[in-house]
Each structure stands twice: as structure tokens, then as C-alpha cells.
Write a protein that holds these residues in place. Structure first.
Motif, mmCIF file in Angstrom:
data_model
loop_
_atom_site.group_PDB
_atom_site.id
_atom_site.type_symbol
_atom_site.label_atom_id
_atom_site.label_comp_id
_atom_site.label_asym_id
_atom_site.label_seq_id
_atom_site.Cartn_x
_atom_site.Cartn_y
_atom_site.Cartn_z
ATOM 1 N N GLN A 23 0.823 -1.208 0.000
ATOM 2 C CA GLN A 23 0.000 0.000 0.000
ATOM 3 C C GLN A 23 0.864 1.268 0.000
ATOM 4 O O GLN A 23 0.549 2.231 -0.695
ATOM 5 C CB GLN A 23 -0.934 0.008 1.221
ATOM 6 N N ILE A 24 1.942 1.255 0.749
ATOM 7 C CA ILE A 24 2.849 2.410 0.774
ATOM 8 C C ILE A 24 3.460 2.611 -0.610
ATOM 9 O O ILE A 24 3.553 3.738 -1.105
ATOM 10 C CB ILE A 24 3.937 2.220 1.852
ATOM 11 N N ASP A 25 3.874 1.530 -1.253
ATOM 12 C CA ASP A 25 4.448 1.613 -2.596
ATOM 13 C C ASP A 25 3.424 2.180 -3.580
ATOM 14 O O ASP A 25 3.761 3.014 -4.430
ATOM 15 C CB ASP A 25 4.914 0.234 -3.052
ATOM 16 N N ASP A 26 2.186 1.768 -3.463
ATOM 17 C CA ASP A 26 1.135 2.252 -4.351
ATOM 18 C C ASP A 26 0.900 3.752 -4.151
ATOM 19 O O ASP A 26 0.791 4.501 -5.121
ATOM 20 C CB ASP A 26 -0.157 1.479 -4.090
ATOM 21 N N VAL A 27 0.844 4.190 -2.921
ATOM 22 C CA VAL A 27 0.627 5.611 -2.636
ATOM 23 C C VAL A 27 1.811 6.439 -3.135
ATOM 24 O O VAL A 27 1.625 7.491 -3.760
ATOM 25 C CB VAL A 27 0.396 5.838 -1.124
ATOM 26 N N LEU A 28 3.014 5.985 -2.871
ATOM 27 C CA LEU A 28 4.187 6.727 -3.325
ATOM 28 C C LEU A 28 4.280 6.750 -4.852
ATOM 29 O O LEU A 28 4.755 7.727 -5.436
ATOM 30 C CB LEU A 28 5.463 6.126 -2.731
ATOM 31 N N GLY A 29 3.807 5.710 -5.507
ATOM 32 C CA GLY A 29 3.799 5.682 -6.962
ATOM 33 C C GLY A 29 2.808 6.676 -7.552
ATOM 34 O O GLY A 29 3.023 7.227 -8.628
ATOM 35 N N ARG A 30 1.732 6.930 -6.846
ATOM 36 C CA ARG A 30 0.714 7.866 -7.329
ATOM 37 C C ARG A 30 0.966 9.302 -6.885
ATOM 38 O O ARG A 30 0.320 10.220 -7.387
ATOM 39 C CB ARG A 30 -0.657 7.444 -6.817
ATOM 40 N N LEU A 31 1.865 9.504 -5.975
ATOM 41 C CA LEU A 31 2.092 10.831 -5.405
ATOM 42 C C LEU A 31 2.448 11.894 -6.437
ATOM 43 O O LEU A 31 1.890 12.998 -6.380
ATOM 44 C CB LEU A 31 3.166 10.743 -4.313
#
Length: 59
Positions: A23-31
């Protein structure tokens, strides 16, 4: 508490950590997209504020 319970607890903990990291990777990818969209919103709002000021000056 037997070895079965300990093993299940370790597997559950690693599963939770894996989900959290995903989930952290997904959020950072969309940031970056979120930041660009927020900048566009601010630019549009600033542009509309300038248009309203220009119209008030013309009156």
C-alpha cells in the motif's frame, strides 16, 4: 502456545507487513500525479481569481 500458534502468528505478521508495504508503494507511486493535479487546481483557482479581479476593475 505451541509451535503451530507461533508459526501462524509469524505468517500473519509477515502478511500484514507485506500488505502495508504494498500500500505504501502504491501511494508513493501515485504521489507525483496527485501533486501535479493539485498544482493544476491551484493554477485554475488563481486564474479564476485573477479573472474576477480584472472584471471588477473594468466596472
Amino acid at each position: 502456545m505451541g509451535w503451530d500458534d507461533i508459526t501462524l502468528a509469524i505468517l500473519a505478521a509477515f502478511g500484514c507487513v507485506t500488505v502495508l508495504l504494498t500500500q505504501i508503494d502504491d501511494v508513493l507511486g501515485r504521489l507525483p500525479r496527485i501533486i501535479r493535479a493539485w498544482r493544476r487546481v491551484r493554477q485554475e483557482l488563481a486564474g479564476r481569481a485573477e479573472e474576477a479581479t480584472d472584471e471588477d476593475d473594468r466596472s
